[in-house]
Enzyme design. Structure first.
Site, PDB file in Angstrom:
ATOM      1  N   ASP A 283      -7.189   1.425  -1.226  1.00 48.56           N
ATOM      2  CA  ASP A 283      -6.230   0.810  -0.120  1.00 48.56           C
ATOM      3  C   ASP A 283      -5.343  -0.283  -0.643  1.00 48.56           C
ATOM      4  O   ASP A 283      -5.754  -1.216  -1.006  1.00 48.56           O
ATOM      5  CB  ASP A 283      -6.952   0.171   0.914  1.00 48.56           C
ATOM      6  CG  ASP A 283      -6.242  -0.616   2.161  1.00 48.56           C
ATOM      7  OD1 ASP A 283      -5.045  -0.602   1.855  1.00 48.56           O
ATOM      8  OD2 ASP A 283      -6.898  -1.233   2.932  1.00 48.56           O
TER       9      ASP A 283
ATOM     10  N   TRP B 210     -10.739  -6.084   4.969  1.00 50.23           N
ATOM     11  CA  TRP B 210     -10.215  -4.744   4.974  1.00 50.23           C
ATOM     12  C   TRP B 210     -11.372  -3.595   4.387  1.00 50.23           C
ATOM     13  O   TRP B 210     -11.589  -2.705   4.687  1.00 50.23           O
ATOM     14  CB  TRP B 210      -8.899  -4.693   4.518  1.00 50.23           C
ATOM     15  CG  TRP B 210      -8.074  -5.523   5.276  1.00 50.23           C
ATOM     16  CD1 TRP B 210      -7.291  -6.786   5.001  1.00 50.23           C
ATOM     17  CD2 TRP B 210      -7.733  -5.327   6.688  1.00 50.23           C
ATOM     18  NE1 TRP B 210      -6.417  -7.133   5.961  1.00 50.23           N
ATOM     19  CE2 TRP B 210      -6.772  -6.222   7.083  1.00 50.23           C
ATOM     20  CE3 TRP B 210      -8.057  -4.454   7.398  1.00 50.23           C
ATOM     21  CZ2 TRP B 210      -5.990  -6.119   8.342  1.00 50.23           C
ATOM     22  CZ3 TRP B 210      -7.420  -4.206   9.015  1.00 50.23           C
ATOM     23  CH2 TRP B 210      -6.493  -5.291   9.316  1.00 50.23           C
TER      24      TRP B 210
ATOM     25  N   LYS C 195       3.616  -4.291   4.767  1.00 52.67           N
ATOM     26  CA  LYS C 195       3.496  -5.449   3.748  1.00 52.67           C
ATOM     27  C   LYS C 195       4.460  -5.620   2.755  1.00 52.67           C
ATOM     28  O   LYS C 195       5.344  -6.530   2.539  1.00 52.67           O
ATOM     29  CB  LYS C 195       1.985  -5.521   3.111  1.00 52.67           C
ATOM     30  CG  LYS C 195       0.825  -6.020   4.063  1.00 52.67           C
ATOM     31  CD  LYS C 195       0.938  -5.743   5.440  1.00 52.67           C
ATOM     32  CE  LYS C 195      -0.450  -6.063   6.208  1.00 52.67           C
ATOM     33  NZ  LYS C 195      -1.547  -5.230   6.186  1.00 52.67           N
TER      34      LYS C 195
HETATM   35  C1  LIG Z   1      -2.741  -5.107   6.905  1.00 57.17           C
HETATM   36  C2  LIG Z   1      -3.718  -4.337   6.262  1.00 57.17           C
HETATM   37  C3  LIG Z   1      -4.721  -3.238   6.908  1.00 57.17           C
HETATM   38  C4  LIG Z   1      -4.199  -2.620   8.284  1.00 57.17           C
HETATM   39  O1  LIG Z   1      -3.158  -1.897   8.330  1.00 57.17           O
HETATM   40  P1  LIG Z   1      -2.625  -1.299   9.799  1.00 57.17           P
HETATM   41  O2  LIG Z   1      -1.527  -0.922   9.647  1.00 57.17           O
HETATM   42  O3  LIG Z   1      -2.937  -2.535  10.853  1.00 57.17           O
HETATM   43  O4  LIG Z   1      -3.905  -0.289  10.429  1.00 57.17           O
HETATM   44  C5  LIG Z   1      -5.536  -2.584   5.874  1.00 57.17           C
HETATM   45  N1  LIG Z   1      -5.598  -2.674   4.702  1.00 57.17           N
HETATM   46  C6  LIG Z   1      -5.124  -3.822   4.269  1.00 57.17           C
HETATM   47  C7  LIG Z   1      -5.364  -4.009   2.631  1.00 57.17           C
HETATM   48  C8  LIG Z   1      -4.132  -4.435   4.880  1.00 57.17           C
HETATM   49  O5  LIG Z   1      -3.327  -5.764   4.483  1.00 57.17           O
END
Ligand SMILES: *Cc1c(COP(=O)(O)O)cnc(C)c1O
Length: 361
Positions: free
Chosen positions: A172, A102, A196
């Protein structure tokens, strides 16, 4: 009906109590004669729900007044691009700490909008450890420093907030937000896709220091500008009302669980149980991640012989354990044990792993 123990990486398990409440309220929310999904976002009822969700989140994370809380759309991925659009003036650079899939994605999606400086990367170590802080090549003139606090695929997590000096730190936190207490004042901006650890997909929660919203921005449509979203209480256009509602229920559930300190202790106990089972298996199971960087949320592990993977997956599903297949980047298995996954689920997994090892020798 039978609900299995769900180890999905995302969209992931939601607290059963939240789903049951949503089910009870689905057709007639708060006696208003309609579903929460069927109400105007500008109506009094929904506005008070939206306000309450923000209040509960502020309480859970002790978010100070000089931070705005936004309920946005587009997934974390859209914000990989939108963050540089908002925080970096044209020609500016930003530092990226790349510790997994990511982080790589964040840097590549940012590249059209900002000069990306990869200040540290653990790519050469296959993202199975964190680059030591004293090796980071940070630029004090960077618009911001971006990192991913928990790499969902590689299963590496920062257990401390890195000190990056005066440059705003952008995180993030899609896969570890609300998993433990954090000091929000250490960050310029925190963002997380909801699917998540918060609610359903289609919602992004963002916490941003208000002074950063006043940075001179490049020309862009209002819909991309965080300052406009903040000025309109995240209702610049129709928000994801269903997602916002479910996020609000999850925040209330977290408060009922005793808040983030209690939740964090439970998460540490859950992860400890699973890592102990892996490390104590005499090499039957292995965690590829360097111990100090191991995630408490996403736990990849391999079997000593990958020829057994298919049997492991088939038998685990029959035993009521869902979605253990690992990401193709690492192979093997991955157990995602977010807030909504109870200790009993991890106990069931550990017990299955022991049985499987006995049966397959
Ligand atoms: C799942 C995830 C993403 C992507 O998320 P989307 O909603 O599909 O854009 C980005 N960063 C992390 C750390 C993730 O776990």
């Amino acid at each position: 009906m039978s609900r299995l123990w769900n180890f999905s990486a995302g969209p992931a398990a939601l607290p059963q109590a939240v789903l049951e409440r949503a089910q009870r309220e689905l057709l007639d929310w708060q006696g208003c004669g309609a579903s929460v999904m069927e109400l105007s976002h500008r109506g009094k009822l929904f506005m008070s729900l939206a306000q309450q969700a923000e209040t509960d989140l502020r309480e859970l994370l002790a978010i100070p007044e000089n931070y705005a809380v936004l309920f946005l759309q587009g997934g974390a991925t859209q914000h990989f691009a939108q963050i540089p659009m908002n925080l970096a003036t044209e020609g500016a650079s930003a530092d990226y700490i790349v510790t997994g899939h990511w982080g790589e994605k964040a840097a590549s999606e940012a590249a059209p909008y900002v000069k990306v400086n990869v200040a540290a990367s653990s790519k050469a170590e296959h993202y199975l450890r964190l680059p030591p802080r004293d090796t980071w090549q940070l630029d004090p003139r960077a618009a911001y420093v971006h990192y991913v606090s928990n790499e969902t695929i590689h299963g590496v997590e920062f257990h401390d907030v890195p000190n990056v000096g005066e440059v705003p730190l952008v995180a993030d936190m899609s896969s570890d937000i609300l998993s433990r207490p954090i000091d929000v004042t250490r960050f310029g901006l925190i963002y997380a896709g909801a699917q998540k650890n918060i609610g359903p997909s289609g919602l992004v929660v963002m916490i941003v220091r208000r002074d950063l919203l006043e940075r001179p921005a490049r020309p862009m449509a209002r819909i991309f500008r965080y300052a406009d979203h903040a000025a309109n209480d995240s209702m610049l256009n129709t928000p994801n009302t269903w997602g916002w509602y479910l996020a609000g229920l999850t925040f209330q559930w977290l408060k009922e669980q005793g808040g983030l300190k209690a939740v964090g202790e439970r998460n540490a106990a859950k992860a400890g149980l699973l890592y102990d089972a892996i490390d104590g298996s005499g090499g039957y199971y292995r965690s590829p991640v360097e111990p100090s960087a191991r995630s408490l949320m996403n736990i990849p592990f391999t079997l000593h012989d990958s020829a057994l993977d298919a049997d492991f997956l088939k038998e685990s599903e029959s035993a009521g354990l869902l979605a253990l297949k690992g990401h193709k980047a690492l192979g093997g298995m991955r157990a995602s044990i977010y807030n909504a996954v109870p200790l009993e689920a991890v106990q069931a997994l550990v017990s299955f792993m022991g049985d499987f090892a006995k049966r397959h020798g």
